[in-house]
Design a protein around this motif. Structure first.
Motif, short mmCIF file in Angstrom:
data_model
loop_
_atom_site.label_atom_id
_atom_site.label_comp_id
_atom_site.label_asym_id
_atom_site.label_seq_id
_atom_site.Cartn_x
_atom_site.Cartn_y
_atom_site.Cartn_z
N ILE A 320 31.00 81.53 23.44
CA ILE A 320 30.64 82.99 24.31
C ILE A 320 29.76 82.96 25.28
CG2 ILE A 320 30.18 85.38 23.90
CD1 ILE A 320 31.32 85.24 20.90
N LYS A 321 28.48 82.49 24.75
CA LYS A 321 27.41 82.58 25.94
C LYS A 321 27.72 81.49 27.00
CE LYS A 321 22.99 80.32 26.84
NZ LYS A 321 23.43 79.38 27.91
N THR A 322 28.81 80.57 26.86
CA THR A 322 29.21 79.91 27.96
C THR A 322 30.05 80.70 29.18
OG1 THR A 322 29.32 77.94 26.66
CG2 THR A 322 30.61 77.82 28.64
N ALA A 323 30.70 81.64 28.55
CA ALA A 323 31.47 82.56 29.43
C ALA A 323 30.47 83.67 29.71
CB ALA A 323 32.78 83.20 28.82
N LEU A 324 29.98 84.49 29.02
CA LEU A 324 29.34 85.75 29.33
C LEU A 324 28.16 85.54 30.02
CD1 LEU A 324 30.28 88.02 26.46
CD2 LEU A 324 31.35 87.40 28.44
N VAL A 325 27.17 84.35 29.72
CA VAL A 325 25.84 83.89 30.38
C VAL A 325 26.16 82.78 31.60
CG1 VAL A 325 23.63 83.40 30.08
CG2 VAL A 325 24.78 84.65 28.40
N ASP A 326 26.73 81.91 31.41
CA ASP A 326 26.67 80.81 32.18
C ASP A 326 27.99 80.85 33.29
OD1 ASP A 326 24.61 79.77 30.68
OD2 ASP A 326 26.10 78.61 29.40
N GLY A 327 28.98 81.87 32.84
CA GLY A 327 30.01 82.28 33.83
C GLY A 327 31.01 81.28 33.94
N ASP A 328 31.29 80.40 32.82
CA ASP A 328 32.28 79.53 32.88
C ASP A 328 33.43 79.86 31.77
OD1 ASP A 328 34.10 77.26 33.13
OD2 ASP A 328 32.58 75.75 32.91
N ALA A 329 34.54 80.57 32.31
CA ALA A 329 35.54 81.00 31.21
C ALA A 329 36.32 79.66 30.77
CB ALA A 329 36.25 82.07 31.94
N SER A 330 36.47 78.63 31.72
CA SER A 330 37.32 77.71 31.40
C SER A 330 36.91 76.99 29.95
CB SER A 330 37.27 76.49 32.51
OG SER A 330 36.00 76.01 32.56
N VAL A 331 35.62 76.91 29.66
CA VAL A 331 35.21 76.29 28.46
C VAL A 331 34.45 77.36 27.46
CG1 VAL A 331 35.10 74.03 29.10
CG2 VAL A 331 33.24 75.29 29.60
N GLY A 332 34.50 78.63 28.10
CA GLY A 332 33.99 79.56 26.98
C GLY A 332 35.04 80.76 26.88
N VAL A 333 34.48 81.57 25.66
CA VAL A 333 35.14 82.63 25.42
C VAL A 333 34.87 83.88 25.64
CG1 VAL A 333 35.97 83.63 22.83
CG2 VAL A 333 35.64 81.20 23.13
N LEU A 334 35.89 84.89 25.82
CA LEU A 334 35.60 86.16 26.42
C LEU A 334 36.07 87.21 25.22
CD1 LEU A 334 37.26 85.65 29.87
CD2 LEU A 334 35.20 85.64 29.39
N PRO A 335 35.09 87.74 24.38
CA PRO A 335 35.25 88.62 23.53
C PRO A 335 35.60 89.99 24.19
CG PRO A 335 33.16 88.04 23.38
CD PRO A 335 33.62 87.17 24.48
N THR A 336 36.44 90.49 23.60
CA THR A 336 36.74 92.02 24.35
C THR A 336 37.55 92.91 23.55
OG1 THR A 336 38.06 92.98 26.41
CG2 THR A 336 38.95 91.19 25.20
N GLY A 337 37.52 94.06 23.79
CA GLY A 337 38.39 95.09 22.99
C GLY A 337 39.64 95.13 24.00
N GLN A 338 40.62 95.64 23.13
CA GLN A 338 41.97 95.74 24.06
C GLN A 338 42.11 96.82 25.11
OE1 GLN A 338 45.40 96.65 21.45
NE2 GLN A 338 46.64 95.49 22.66
N VAL A 339 40.90 97.71 25.24
CA VAL A 339 40.68 98.45 26.20
C VAL A 339 40.65 97.82 27.70
CG1 VAL A 339 38.33 98.83 26.04
CG2 VAL A 339 39.60 100.91 26.70
N THR A 340 40.36 96.55 27.55
CA THR A 340 40.13 96.09 28.86
C THR A 340 41.24 95.92 29.90
OG1 THR A 340 38.98 93.84 29.86
CG2 THR A 340 40.98 93.55 28.09
N GLY A 341 42.08 96.32 29.26
CA GLY A 341 43.68 96.50 30.03
C GLY A 341 43.80 97.45 30.85
N VAL A 342 43.08 98.72 30.39
CA VAL A 342 43.00 99.76 31.19
C VAL A 342 41.74 100.34 32.23
CG1 VAL A 342 44.67 100.83 29.60
CG2 VAL A 342 42.06 101.14 29.12
N ILE A 343 40.97 99.07 32.14
CA ILE A 343 39.54 99.43 32.83
C ILE A 343 39.63 98.39 34.14
CG2 ILE A 343 37.20 98.95 32.89
CD1 ILE A 343 37.15 99.47 29.97
N ASP A 344 39.61 99.06 35.28
CA ASP A 344 39.90 98.48 36.81
C ASP A 344 38.42 98.54 37.49
OD1 ASP A 344 40.01 100.86 37.57
OD2 ASP A 344 42.35 100.24 38.04
#
Length: 369
Positions: A320-344
């Motif tokens: 999770i840190k790899t994505a949310l802190v280091d900014g690399d989603a290719s080798v990191g994980v993006l935890p999220t609520g399903q609500v992300t789909g209605v936020i822009d």
């Protein structure tokens, strides 16, 4: 203390009648609005927490991904930016919990939140120090157990929620928990909330407020890199998945190639990488090998984890840190609520809270006209 520059003027309250938005939660926590910003690991730092509390909500620091020194610095930073109350999030089994309780209560932090169930001993120690306890639950029976143990409030998170989550949707779980313990303690709804209309819906179910994670992650004060925020805002409601591939427990994340690969990989190939990441997490949070082992054994016992699941559980925070802190989603994980789909959008925290309160009051006016 705050210089007042971040303080806001709350929307007008209904004249001559009780303010529906002043709930038991507001009175318990000392905030202006019944809106809680959850203690998201790697996300809920001093900047986001201070902004939330200063704007009238209730911010919670994510101490679980901080060393003791980092936590102390974060607490002092929040107190420098606002005199509004705030809380901190902890792991039930973390080895230095007693020390952090003493420090936090000494700094005037009143609310201690837990993603899982704290022990009866921890609840008693927090109460003895003058603090309040608010765990997150995903089932009615868990809420009943926590109320029996004497917690001061609960967050009922439905299956739409991000990170570790259950299978019961908020619309079914929340009224169940309210029915079970709502006459004893405040109940906060979580999972799928992002608007003032949702706040009113939660109140209609009998809740005393709402808690949001993903909505606060997607604000200007959130520390998450802008490119990663873009991955969230581009996601649809169909782009999240609940997976057990991270740590053996159901966890909602944005589906990526990494997640697909983890789900297809055997536990044998995942184990060595997980063990190495666990050691890296130890260094990041200042946890000794002895403490890491003790906490792992407690997790294995309390959650009935296999050795493979235990290694994966220790691995997950670093992914999770790899994505949310280091900014690399290719080798990191993006935890999220399903609500992300209605936020822009990415508003400031102040603008977000003002919008939610205005929407809530407009909805209440429409319903009672």
């Amino acid at each position: 203390m705050s210089d007042g520059s971040s303080e806001t003027v709350p929307p007008a309250e209904p004249a001559g009648e009780r303010d529906v938005l002043r709930t038991r939660l507001v009175d318990l926590l000392g905030c202006r609005y019944p809106i809680v910003q959850t203690g998201m690991g790697w996300v809920s730092g001093a900047n986001l927490t201070a902004a939330t509390s200063a704007a009238g909500g209730f911010g919670i620091l994510a101490s679980i991904t901080m060393t003791s020194d980092q936590f102390a610095d974060a607490v002092r930073t929040v107190k420098e930016r606002t005199d509004a109350p705030f809380g901190a999030n902890f792991r039930a089994g973390q080895p230095d919990l007693d020390e952090r309780i003493r420090f936090a209560t000494g700094e005037g932090i009143r609310l201690f939140s837990f993603a899982g169930a704290p022990t009866k001993d921890a609840i008693a120690k927090i109460h003895d120090a003058g603090g309040l306890v608010m765990p997150t639950v995903g089932a009615r029976r868990h809420a009943e157990k926590m109320a029996e143990w004497g917690v001061d409030a609960v967050i009922a998170q439905g299956g739409e929620g991000g990170g570790h989550t259950g299978s019961v949707p908020t619309s079914l779980l929340l009224p169940q928990v309210v029915e079970a313990v709502g006459d004893q303690i405040p109940v906060v709804g979580a999972g799928g909330f992002h608007s003032g209309q949702g706040l009113v819906a939660a109140l209609a179910y009998g809740a005393d407020g709402i808690a949001m994670g993903t909505r606060f992650l997607l604000t200007q004060e959130s520390r998450v890199p802008e490119a990663i925020k873009g991955d969230y805002t581009k996601a649809t409601v169909f782009d999240t998945v609940v997976t057990t591939a991270l740590d053996g427990a159901p966890q909602r994340v944005i589906r990526t190639e990494l997640i697909d690969g983890l789900e297809k990989a055997s536990i044998v190939t995942r184990m060595p990488k997980a063990a190495l990441k666990a050691l890296e997490f130890r260094k990041q949070t200042g946890t000794s090998l002895k403490e890491l082992w003790a906490e792992g054994m407690a997790m294995r016992k309390d959650q009935d984890l296999t050795w493979a699941q235990l290694a994966m559980a220790a691995n997950a925070p670093m992914l999770i840190k790899t994505a949310l802190v280091d900014g690399d989603a290719s080798v990191g994980v993006l935890p999220t609520g399903q609500v992300t789909g209605v936020i822009d959008d990415l508003p400031t925290v102040e603008a977000l809270l003002q919008q939610l309160v205005a929407e809530a009051r407009a909805t209440l006016t429409r319903l009672t006209a």
